[in-house]
Design a protein around this motif. Structure first.
Motif, mmCIF file in Angstrom:
data_model
loop_
_atom_site.group_PDB
_atom_site.id
_atom_site.type_symbol
_atom_site.label_atom_id
_atom_site.label_comp_id
_atom_site.label_asym_id
_atom_site.label_seq_id
_atom_site.Cartn_x
_atom_site.Cartn_y
_atom_site.Cartn_z
ATOM 1 N N ASP A 270 0.815 -1.213 0.000
ATOM 2 C CA ASP A 270 0.000 0.000 0.000
ATOM 3 C C ASP A 270 0.851 1.267 0.000
ATOM 4 O OD1 ASP A 270 -2.380 -1.409 -0.015
ATOM 5 O OD2 ASP A 270 -2.532 -1.459 2.172
ATOM 6 N N GLU A 271 0.366 2.249 -0.727
ATOM 7 C CA GLU A 271 1.047 3.543 -0.784
ATOM 8 C C GLU A 271 1.171 4.155 0.609
ATOM 9 O OE1 GLU A 271 0.780 7.670 -3.397
ATOM 10 O OE2 GLU A 271 -0.944 6.333 -3.290
ATOM 11 N N ALA A 272 0.148 3.982 1.434
ATOM 12 C CA ALA A 272 0.171 4.558 2.783
ATOM 13 C C ALA A 272 1.283 3.964 3.642
ATOM 14 C CB ALA A 272 -1.182 4.345 3.464
ATOM 15 N N ASN A 273 1.763 2.798 3.263
ATOM 16 C CA ASN A 273 2.857 2.129 3.972
ATOM 17 C C ASN A 273 4.161 2.221 3.188
ATOM 18 O OD1 ASN A 273 3.874 0.607 6.183
ATOM 19 N ND2 ASN A 273 3.745 -1.270 4.960
ATOM 20 N N GLY A 274 4.283 3.255 2.359
ATOM 21 C CA GLY A 274 5.500 3.414 1.565
ATOM 22 C C GLY A 274 5.682 2.334 0.525
ATOM 23 N N PHE A 275 4.580 1.694 0.108
ATOM 24 C CA PHE A 275 4.586 0.580 -0.849
ATOM 25 C C PHE A 275 5.333 -0.639 -0.311
ATOM 26 C CE2 PHE A 275 3.850 4.113 -3.967
ATOM 27 C CZ PHE A 275 2.607 3.687 -4.412
ATOM 28 N N LEU A 276 5.443 -0.760 0.998
ATOM 29 C CA LEU A 276 6.022 -1.951 1.615
ATOM 30 C C LEU A 276 4.894 -2.931 1.948
ATOM 31 C CD1 LEU A 276 8.572 -0.285 4.066
ATOM 32 C CD2 LEU A 276 9.028 -1.256 1.802
ATOM 33 N N PRO A 277 5.154 -4.230 1.863
ATOM 34 C CA PRO A 277 4.102 -5.204 2.170
ATOM 35 C C PRO A 277 3.890 -5.374 3.666
ATOM 36 C CG PRO A 277 6.128 -6.338 1.575
ATOM 37 C CD PRO A 277 6.377 -4.867 1.348
ATOM 38 N N ASP A 278 2.742 -5.920 4.011
ATOM 39 C CA ASP A 278 2.386 -6.248 5.387
ATOM 40 C C ASP A 278 2.553 -7.759 5.555
ATOM 41 O OD1 ASP A 278 1.211 -6.898 7.788
ATOM 42 O OD2 ASP A 278 -0.686 -5.875 7.382
ATOM 43 N N PRO A 279 3.531 -8.226 6.335
ATOM 44 C CA PRO A 279 3.757 -9.666 6.461
ATOM 45 C C PRO A 279 2.539 -10.432 6.961
ATOM 46 C CG PRO A 279 5.648 -8.458 7.305
ATOM 47 C CD PRO A 279 4.565 -7.445 7.046
ATOM 48 N N GLU A 280 1.755 -9.832 7.842
ATOM 49 C CA GLU A 280 0.566 -10.533 8.338
ATOM 50 C C GLU A 280 -0.431 -10.768 7.210
ATOM 51 O OE1 GLU A 280 -1.129 -8.603 11.706
ATOM 52 O OE2 GLU A 280 0.676 -8.809 12.943
ATOM 53 N N THR B 165 7.553 0.906 -7.926
ATOM 54 C CA THR B 165 7.394 1.945 -6.902
ATOM 55 C C THR B 165 8.692 2.563 -6.418
ATOM 56 O OG1 THR B 165 7.504 0.402 -5.025
ATOM 57 C CG2 THR B 165 5.349 0.722 -6.087
ATOM 58 N N GLY B 166 9.830 1.846 -6.579
ATOM 59 C CA GLY B 166 11.092 2.322 -6.034
ATOM 60 C C GLY B 166 11.265 2.029 -4.557
ATOM 61 N N ALA B 167 10.362 1.255 -3.938
ATOM 62 C CA ALA B 167 10.493 0.913 -2.522
ATOM 63 C C ALA B 167 11.727 0.047 -2.297
ATOM 64 C CB ALA B 167 9.243 0.182 -2.040
ATOM 65 N N ASN B 168 12.369 0.260 -1.147
ATOM 66 C CA ASN B 168 13.529 -0.539 -0.743
ATOM 67 C C ASN B 168 13.190 -1.207 0.584
ATOM 68 O OD1 ASN B 168 16.319 -1.446 -0.785
ATOM 69 N ND2 ASN B 168 16.677 0.046 0.845
ATOM 70 N N TYR B 169 13.239 -2.540 0.621
ATOM 71 C CA TYR B 169 12.747 -3.287 1.779
ATOM 72 C C TYR B 169 13.803 -3.333 2.886
ATOM 73 C CZ TYR B 169 8.971 -5.100 -1.222
ATOM 74 O OH TYR B 169 7.879 -5.226 -2.049
ATOM 75 N N PRO B 170 13.464 -2.910 4.096
ATOM 76 C CA PRO B 170 14.419 -2.960 5.202
ATOM 77 C C PRO B 170 14.637 -4.392 5.696
ATOM 78 C CG PRO B 170 12.305 -2.143 5.974
ATOM 79 C CD PRO B 170 12.190 -2.276 4.477
ATOM 80 N N ARG B 171 15.759 -4.584 6.383
ATOM 81 C CA ARG B 171 16.140 -5.915 6.844
ATOM 82 C C ARG B 171 15.058 -6.543 7.730
ATOM 83 N NH1 ARG B 171 21.443 -8.524 8.163
ATOM 84 N NH2 ARG B 171 20.949 -10.216 9.619
ATOM 85 N N ALA B 172 14.511 -5.786 8.676
ATOM 86 C CA ALA B 172 13.528 -6.347 9.602
ATOM 87 C C ALA B 172 12.310 -6.889 8.866
ATOM 88 C CB ALA B 172 13.119 -5.299 10.626
ATOM 89 N N LEU B 173 11.868 -6.184 7.829
ATOM 90 C CA LEU B 173 10.726 -6.646 7.040
ATOM 91 C C LEU B 173 11.083 -7.939 6.304
ATOM 92 C CD1 LEU B 173 7.954 -6.365 5.684
ATOM 93 C CD2 LEU B 173 9.011 -4.812 4.032
ATOM 94 N N ASP C 114 19.997 8.541 -1.708
ATOM 95 C CA ASP C 114 20.137 9.077 -0.354
ATOM 96 C C ASP C 114 20.900 8.073 0.505
ATOM 97 O OD1 ASP C 114 18.855 11.371 -1.191
ATOM 98 O OD2 ASP C 114 16.869 10.676 -0.588
ATOM 99 N N ASP C 115 20.401 7.752 1.684
ATOM 100 C CA ASP C 115 21.132 6.860 2.586
ATOM 101 C C ASP C 115 20.561 5.451 2.603
ATOM 102 O OD1 ASP C 115 22.873 8.937 3.421
ATOM 103 O OD2 ASP C 115 21.334 9.665 4.808
ATOM 104 N N HIS C 116 19.801 5.092 1.608
ATOM 105 C CA HIS C 116 19.198 3.768 1.588
ATOM 106 C C HIS C 116 20.256 2.688 1.329
ATOM 107 C CE1 HIS C 116 15.000 4.976 1.904
ATOM 108 N NE2 HIS C 116 15.351 6.035 1.182
ATOM 109 N N VAL C 117 20.106 1.575 2.021
ATOM 110 C CA VAL C 117 21.048 0.461 1.942
ATOM 111 C C VAL C 117 20.304 -0.769 1.452
ATOM 112 C CG1 VAL C 117 22.589 -1.038 3.263
ATOM 113 C CG2 VAL C 117 22.447 1.403 3.819
ATOM 114 N N PHE C 118 20.904 -1.486 0.530
ATOM 115 C CA PHE C 118 20.293 -2.697 -0.004
ATOM 116 C C PHE C 118 20.609 -3.897 0.884
ATOM 117 C CE2 PHE C 118 20.969 -6.563 -2.559
ATOM 118 C CZ PHE C 118 19.651 -6.803 -2.905
ATOM 119 N N GLN C 119 19.580 -4.683 1.182
ATOM 120 C CA GLN C 119 19.744 -5.912 1.957
ATOM 121 C C GLN C 119 19.373 -7.110 1.085
ATOM 122 O OE1 GLN C 119 20.812 -6.927 5.239
ATOM 123 N NE2 GLN C 119 20.646 -8.822 4.064
#
Length: 420
Positions: free
Chosen positions: A155-165, A187-195, A222-227
């Motif tokens: 969802d766009e409201a979540n920065g286009f990141l998925p909801d694991p649940e 979307t250009g979203a970058n998934y963080p390690r915790a997700l 910017d400061d985004h890091v690929f995992q």
């Protein structure tokens, strides 16, 4: 004498009616017609660096030229040994378990390997969890290999990141794999390690194969890091896809690879299936494979383009500023990859249809965009643009977009006033 009726139509596969690929579809065909009439178009529908003046790095071109005399024969179905060794070493250095040349598959671009991997995996009716929005090739390859796409929302409201649940709630007895596209297209979203760790846990719990499209792994802002996912997956079977087309700006070379990691016993049958399917197409394009070692272990040429002053960074800045200045657009700033996925908002969004808008932009403003619904989303108020043109070109594009959206907003406001 032949009894063939020339009006008899050749039937095609029925499942093709379920496949969409608007990136090169109806709008692109109309664009070619307009160009044939002498119109000059700004085409932002494809992430094709060479079409925007980018060149593959010189040291990659030299690697092919230096080995061109060795490119005539077929090679092993999984790829040149030295190319697979370079890929395995690269993935081993970033923590991929069991990375070895024997577990690397080189293909004619990642597209071919996606198709082969799903053909190796799926029986009719089995399911694959795909992101929504997705890169539509993943949906098409699932469908055409008799599988069923099941979409998890980003969802766009979540920065286009998925909801694991929400992802886990979609898992059924027929689910075989989870697809991740990171950094994400469109979307250009970058998934963080915790997700990613939470998604890996879902795959482990339900014994699912991870299919991870990391073709944009070096394109971050910017400061985004690929995992990478494979190091987090450990013994869990994981297929990681990448190639030369985006980070190394060599789309036309058609060089992609897939690395199978995880427990060798669990992966054995899938490995053999991939090898068989690779053998049936003999081998991948040979000349481009000689550039792989230099691409992965030579000079880094992508990072400067993604930093302030770099061309991709400055075009991304133009996208962000143009959307911020428009009363008709909102944007989740892309953290990586080569695209923006703006939303149309406000009065301009009333009754908005993304395909009709894209056609209007093409016919009246000489700009080719991709409707957001092409990426398998249920809404119709987004569109995708590529970040490959010069910043000044993208600013001009968004001035034209605003012109069209302003007309729509005025019309919508007038209709609302008439009703009131």
């Amino acid at each position: 004498m032949s009894s063939f009726n020339p009006r008899h139509k050749i039937a095609t596969r029925t499942r093709l009616s379920e496949v969409r690929y608007e990136i090169r579809g109806e709008l692109a065909r109309r664009a070619r017609e307009l160009e044939g009439q002498g119109r000059s178009l700004i085409k932002l529908n494809i992430g094709n660096p060479g079409a925007f003046g980018f060149r593959a790095p010189d040291h990659l071109q030299r690697a092919i030229a230096d080995h061109i005399a060795n490119t005539d024969p077929y090679t092993h179905q999984q790829g040149l040994p030295e190319a697979r060794e370079a890929i395995a070493a690269f993935h081993k250095a970033r923590g991929t378990p069991n990375a070895s040349p024997e577990r690397v598959f080189v293909g004619n671009g990642v597209s071919e390997l996606i198709d082969i991997s799903l053909r190796a995996l799926l029986n009719p009716g089995e399911e694959v969890l795909l992101p929504s929005p997705d890169y539509p090739l993943w949906s098409a390859a699932t469908i055409l290999n008799d599988g069923r796409p099941v979409y998890y929302r980003c969802d766009e409201a979540n920065g286009f990141l998925p909801d694991p649940e929400q992802m886990e709630a979609l898992v059924s007895s027929r689910t075989r794999a989870i697809v991740l596209i990171n950094p994400n297209n469109p979307t250009g979203a970058n998934y963080p390690r915790a997700l990613l760790e939470r998604i890996v846990a879902i795959a482990q719990k339900h014994r699912l194969l991870l299919l991870v499209d990391e073709i944009y792994d070096g394109i971050l802002y910017d400061d985004h890091v690929f995992q990478p996912v494979a190091p987090l997956a450990g013994d869990l079977p994981c297929m990681t896809f990448s190639g030369l087309s985006k980070v190394h700006r060599a789309c036309g070379w058609r060089v992609g690879w897939a690395v199978l990691s995880g427990d060798p016993m669990a992966c054995g049958d899938f490995h053999h299936a991939m090898d068989l399917l690779g053998a049936l197409r003999l081998c991948a394009n040979v000349p481009g494979q000689f550039a792989i070692e230099q691409a992965l272990h030579g000079t880094d040429t992508i990072t400067p383009l993604c930093q302030p002053g770099g061309r991709l960074y400055e075009t991304r800045r133009a996208l962000i500023e143009s959307c911020a200045a428009s009363p008709h657009l909102s944007l989740v700033a892309p953290a990586g990859a080569l695209y923006g996925f703006p939303a149309v908002v406000g009065d301009a969004a009333r009754g908005f249809d993304d395909h009709a808008f894209a056609l209007e932009m093409l016919e009246t403003e000489d700009v080719l965009l991709v409707p957001g619904s092409s990426f398998n989303v249920p809404y119709r108020n987004h569109f995708r643009v590529t970040l490959l043109p010069e910043a000044s070109v993208l600013r001009e594009v968004f001035s034209r977009i605003d012109r069209v959206l302003e007309r729509r907003a005025v019309t919508a406001t007038g209709q609302r006033s008439a009703v009131a």
